[in-house]
Write a protein that holds these residues in place. Structure first.
Motif, PDB file in Angstrom:
ATOM      1  N   SER A   1       0.795  -1.235   0.000  1.00  0.00           N
ATOM      2  CA  SER A   1       0.000   0.000   0.000  1.00  0.00           C
ATOM      3  C   SER A   1       0.825   1.280   0.000  1.00  0.00           C
ATOM      4  CB  SER A   1      -0.970   0.008   1.187  1.00  0.00           C
ATOM      5  OG  SER A   1      -0.245   0.029   2.407  1.00  0.00           O
ATOM      6  N   SER A   2       2.088   1.212   0.394  1.00  0.00           N
ATOM      7  CA  SER A   2       2.909   2.429   0.384  1.00  0.00           C
ATOM      8  C   SER A   2       3.439   2.761  -1.015  1.00  0.00           C
ATOM      9  CB  SER A   2       4.074   2.295   1.364  1.00  0.00           C
ATOM     10  OG  SER A   2       4.925   1.244   0.960  1.00  0.00           O
ATOM     11  N   LEU A   3       3.183   1.888  -1.982  1.00  0.00           N
ATOM     12  CA  LEU A   3       3.623   2.124  -3.351  1.00  0.00           C
ATOM     13  C   LEU A   3       2.427   2.428  -4.246  1.00  0.00           C
ATOM     14  CD1 LEU A   3       6.117  -0.848  -3.853  1.00  0.00           C
ATOM     15  CD2 LEU A   3       6.670   1.517  -3.259  1.00  0.00           C
ATOM     16  N   GLY A   4       2.600   3.369  -5.142  1.00  0.00           N
ATOM     17  CA  GLY A   4       1.579   3.639  -6.147  1.00  0.00           C
ATOM     18  C   GLY A   4       1.575   2.540  -7.197  1.00  0.00           C
ATOM     19  N   LYS A   5       0.571   2.552  -8.076  1.00  0.00           N
ATOM     20  CA  LYS A   5       0.441   1.524  -9.103  1.00  0.00           C
ATOM     21  C   LYS A   5       1.675   1.476 -10.003  1.00  0.00           C
ATOM     22  CE  LYS A   5      -2.762  -1.336 -10.518  1.00  0.00           C
ATOM     23  NZ  LYS A   5      -3.124  -2.469  -9.689  1.00  0.00           N
ATOM     24  N   ARG A   6       2.152   2.639 -10.446  1.00  0.00           N
ATOM     25  CA  ARG A   6       3.325   2.671 -11.319  1.00  0.00           C
ATOM     26  C   ARG A   6       4.568   2.154 -10.595  1.00  0.00           C
ATOM     27  NH1 ARG A   6       3.316   8.407 -13.870  1.00  0.00           N
ATOM     28  NH2 ARG A   6       1.083   8.495 -14.090  1.00  0.00           N
ATOM     29  N   GLU A   7       4.703   2.504  -9.333  1.00  0.00           N
ATOM     30  CA  GLU A   7       5.849   2.015  -8.557  1.00  0.00           C
ATOM     31  C   GLU A   7       5.789   0.499  -8.405  1.00  0.00           C
ATOM     32  OE1 GLU A   7       7.009   5.512  -5.451  1.00  0.00           O
ATOM     33  OE2 GLU A   7       5.050   4.573  -5.189  1.00  0.00           O
ATOM     34  N   GLN A   8       4.596  -0.034  -8.176  1.00  0.00           N
ATOM     35  CA  GLN A   8       4.452  -1.489  -8.072  1.00  0.00           C
ATOM     36  C   GLN A   8       4.830  -2.161  -9.384  1.00  0.00           C
ATOM     37  OE1 GLN A   8       0.784  -2.969  -6.334  1.00  0.00           O
ATOM     38  NE2 GLN A   8       0.596  -1.141  -5.072  1.00  0.00           N
ATOM     39  N   GLN A   9       4.400  -1.581 -10.504  1.00  0.00           N
ATOM     40  CA  GLN A   9       4.730  -2.160 -11.812  1.00  0.00           C
ATOM     41  C   GLN A   9       6.235  -2.094 -12.075  1.00  0.00           C
ATOM     42  OE1 GLN A   9       2.112   0.168 -14.268  1.00  0.00           O
ATOM     43  NE2 GLN A   9       0.389  -1.244 -14.002  1.00  0.00           N
ATOM     44  N   ALA A  10       6.845  -0.970 -11.705  1.00  0.00           N
ATOM     45  CA  ALA A  10       8.294  -0.825 -11.897  1.00  0.00           C
ATOM     46  C   ALA A  10       9.049  -1.833 -11.034  1.00  0.00           C
ATOM     47  CB  ALA A  10       8.740   0.601 -11.568  1.00  0.00           C
TER      48      ALA A  10
END
Length: 194
Positions: free
Chosen positions: A165-174
């Motif tokens: 949850s501390s990561l945004g969608k783009r950060e999770q994908q990266a």
């Protein structure tokens, strides 16, 4: 220290330049402390790999705890979840041969026989003769087994979303892409990795 709440997709507040050092102290984790201590004690060594791999190791422990808690809430052990999810992923009619289950869960034949026996006794799987092999059997997921594994899996996904949850969608994908790049060479040489 004043934080400026301009969200740039990460969910974290932005920090003015003169406050960067103080903000960095807020974002430190146990690995930062470990790396700093090693740099102090062994300045002759490049401890940079710890920055990534110690974090991966710590995250694996947190994930393992979340998995165990999720399974326990549904009356399952990790090994039970592994067998039941292998059957569930197989699709209708949710059955596999014991040999296919061996390959999916990476255990010995004796261990798998014991696991199937225990799951059958609990009413989560059943055995039936393989119509294409008179000497073979198929292991099928029962309705109770499907209900149990579906509930545990949904709960696991909720817990995993919380962990991320501390990561945004783009950060999770990266992050996913970077971890894939790191894992691909291992997966190519180790068929034991699922």
């Amino acid at each position: 220290m004043t934080l400026h709440h301009a969200d740039h997709g990460s969910g974290r507040p932005s920090v003015a330049k003169d406050e960067t050092v103080a903000a960095d102290a807020l974002d430190r984790d146990e690995v930062d402390l470990l790396v700093a201590a090693w740099r102090q004690e062994r300045p002759d060594l490049d401890v940079e790999p710890l920055q990534v791999l110690s974090r991966v190791s710590r995250l694996a422990r947190h994930l393992d705890r979340a998995r165990r808690a999720s399974f326990a809430e549904h009356g399952l052990e990790t090994w039970e979840f592994d067998v039941l999810t292998a059957l569930r992923r197989a699709g209708e009619p949710y059955e596999m041969s014991p040999g296919a289950l061996l390959r999916a869960t990476l255990v010995t034949s004796g261990t798998m026989t014991n696991r199937i026996d225990r799951l059958a006794a609990a009413g989560l799987v059943r055995r039936r003769p393989d119509p294409e092999d008179r000497r073979g059997v198929l292991v099928s997921l029962t309705d109770a087994g499907r209900t149990r594994v579906d509930g545990a899996f949904a709960d696991l996904l909720r817990r995993e979303r919380d962990l991320l949850s501390s990561l945004g969608k783009r950060e999770q994908q990266a992050l996913s892409g970077l971890l894939r790049t790191l894992l691909v060479p291992f997966d190519a040489t180790d068929t034991g990795v699922r």
